[in-house]
Design an enzyme around this catalytic site. Structure first.
Site, mmCIF file in Angstrom:
data_model
loop_
_atom_site.group_PDB
_atom_site.id
_atom_site.type_symbol
_atom_site.label_atom_id
_atom_site.label_comp_id
_atom_site.label_asym_id
_atom_site.label_seq_id
_atom_site.Cartn_x
_atom_site.Cartn_y
_atom_site.Cartn_z
ATOM 1 N N CYS A 145 0.798 -1.223 0.000
ATOM 2 C CA CYS A 145 0.000 0.000 0.000
ATOM 3 C C CYS A 145 0.833 1.275 0.000
ATOM 4 C CB CYS A 145 -0.965 -0.013 1.183
ATOM 5 S SG CYS A 145 -2.176 -1.361 1.104
ATOM 6 N N HIS B 239 -3.096 7.064 2.970
ATOM 7 C CA HIS B 239 -3.510 5.828 2.316
ATOM 8 C C HIS B 239 -4.901 5.452 2.791
ATOM 9 C CE1 HIS B 239 -3.985 1.746 1.195
ATOM 10 N NE2 HIS B 239 -3.707 1.264 2.388
ATOM 11 N N ASN C 242 -10.348 0.248 0.067
ATOM 12 C CA ASN C 242 -8.885 0.248 0.061
ATOM 13 C C ASN C 242 -8.400 -0.265 -1.295
ATOM 14 O OD1 ASN C 242 -6.148 -0.189 0.418
ATOM 15 N ND2 ASN C 242 -6.353 -1.289 2.358
#
Length: 363
Positions: free
Chosen positions: A118, A261, A291
């Site tokens: 990520c 993020h 996500n």
């Protein structure tokens, strides 16, 4: 002193919008819309179909970023390098970036995949920044693309299935002067390999090669220790964000836009609280997209630009945390780029040699 800057933004999202209710019903999950929203902040996500690969999304996002850069600069935009941040490449071998470059008509350019989970976009942006500032490359196309829902996520695992969506974001990086819209002012990166097992896929790599005769297929899906991930994400994102701000000579009060993020709203809120970030500075699209791993930051930046939630030149802080552990933050000026969006198969360049995607179902 010359730095680098983002002069173009692009994005690509699968058309299928999957609500929490539909996700629960389709996969028989023991959950509810209220439970998911309360604990994650996610209301829906985009999910790729069996014919859409990471390369498809990445090529479309890259094409959109190039179009955006050409519109903003009014000149010839032709990157001489492509960096793809992804944990879900089209193949374990070869890398996907060269094929994206081919589909975009970027002949004989350098192209490489970067795997930092990520944190992938921040890492890829840092590499592009260094190469541009050093004069090694004139322009670098940074693409972050993921298809977690069709590759790494067990659709029946409530802990992970509710979190992830698919998509791609991209940015064109070129020389800039400090203070220009899009200019990178400071970058901080880090890693800690002791977090290897907190978010990982047990089998399929050289440490534990997967064979159908050995072990369950679940070994090919992500396993997650949510509590450890949360604690470390908050601590590391906070620390690296402070370091990036210090490198830029900014205080927290100077920050106009914070894009973390897009993993979990609780994580984002906790990082903002630990930093002492003034209210109203956070920007994101977690509620609509979930996500999207490496793609989450460029997608959130593009979204903020499209909504007019940030102005060119605004002091912007990016912060990411990923499996491994990896983490990083960037202090930069908000780009003046007008984000473009393309459908997954609308890259305007040659399709893959083998149309569509072959989905292999274990016996």
């Amino acid at each position: 002193m010359t730095t680098s800057g983002v002069i173009g933004l692009g994005m690509s999202l699968p058309p299928d919008v999957v609500s929490n209710e539909r996700l629960i019903g389709d996969n028989g999950l023991d959950s509810s819309d209220e439970w998911i929203r309360t604990r994650t902040g996610i209301g829906a996500r985009r999910m790729a179909d069996e014919y859409t690969s990471t390369g498809d999304l990445g090529a479309a996002a890259g094409a959109a970023a190039l179009a955006s850069a050409r519109f903003v600069t009014g000149g010839d935009v032709r990157p001489d390098m492509v960096i793809l941040a992804t944990t879900t490449p089209d193949h374990r071998c070869p890398s996907t970036a060269p094929h994206i470059a081919h589909r975009l008509g970027l002949k004989d350019v350098a192209a490489v995949d970067v795997s930092a989970a990520c944190s992938g976009f921040v890492y890829a942006l840092s590499l592009a920044h260094a190469l541009v500032v050093a004069g090694t490359y004139r322009q670098v196309l940074v693409v972050a693309a993921e298809t977690y829902t069709t590759t790494l996520i067990d659709p029946h695992d409530r802990d992970t299935a509710i979190l992830f969506g698919d998509g791609a974001g991209a940015a064109v990086v070129a020389p800039a002067a400090p203070g220009d819209p899009g200019a990178v002012e400071s970058i901080e990166l880090g890693s800690d390999g002791t977090g290897l097992d907190v978010f990982h896929v047990p089998a399929g790599g050289s440490r534990s090669p997967f064979r159908m005769s050995q072990g369950p297929v679940e070994e090919l899906y992500v396993r997650m220790n949510g509590r450890a991930l949360y604690t470390n994400a908050v601590r590391r994102m906070t620390a690296t964000a402070r370091a990036a701000l210090s490198g830029a000579g900014w205080s927290v009060e100077d920050v106009d836009v914070f894009v973390g993020h897009q993993a979990n709203q609780r994580i984002l809120d906790s990082v903002a609280e630990h930093l002492g970030l003034p209210p109203g500075r956070q920007q994101g699209n977690l509620r609509e997209l979930g996500n999207t791993a490496a793609a989450s930051i460029p997608l959130a930046v593009a979204d903020a630009a499209l909504r007019g939630a940030a102005r060119p030149g605004d002091r912007t802080l990016l912060a990411a945390f990923g499996a491994g552990y990896t983490w990083g933050s960037v202090a930069m000026r908000f780009p003046a780029a007008v984000p473009y969006s393309l459908a997954p198969h609308a890259a305007g360049a040659p399709e893959p040699a083998v149309p569509g995607r072959r989905v292999v179902t274990p016996a």
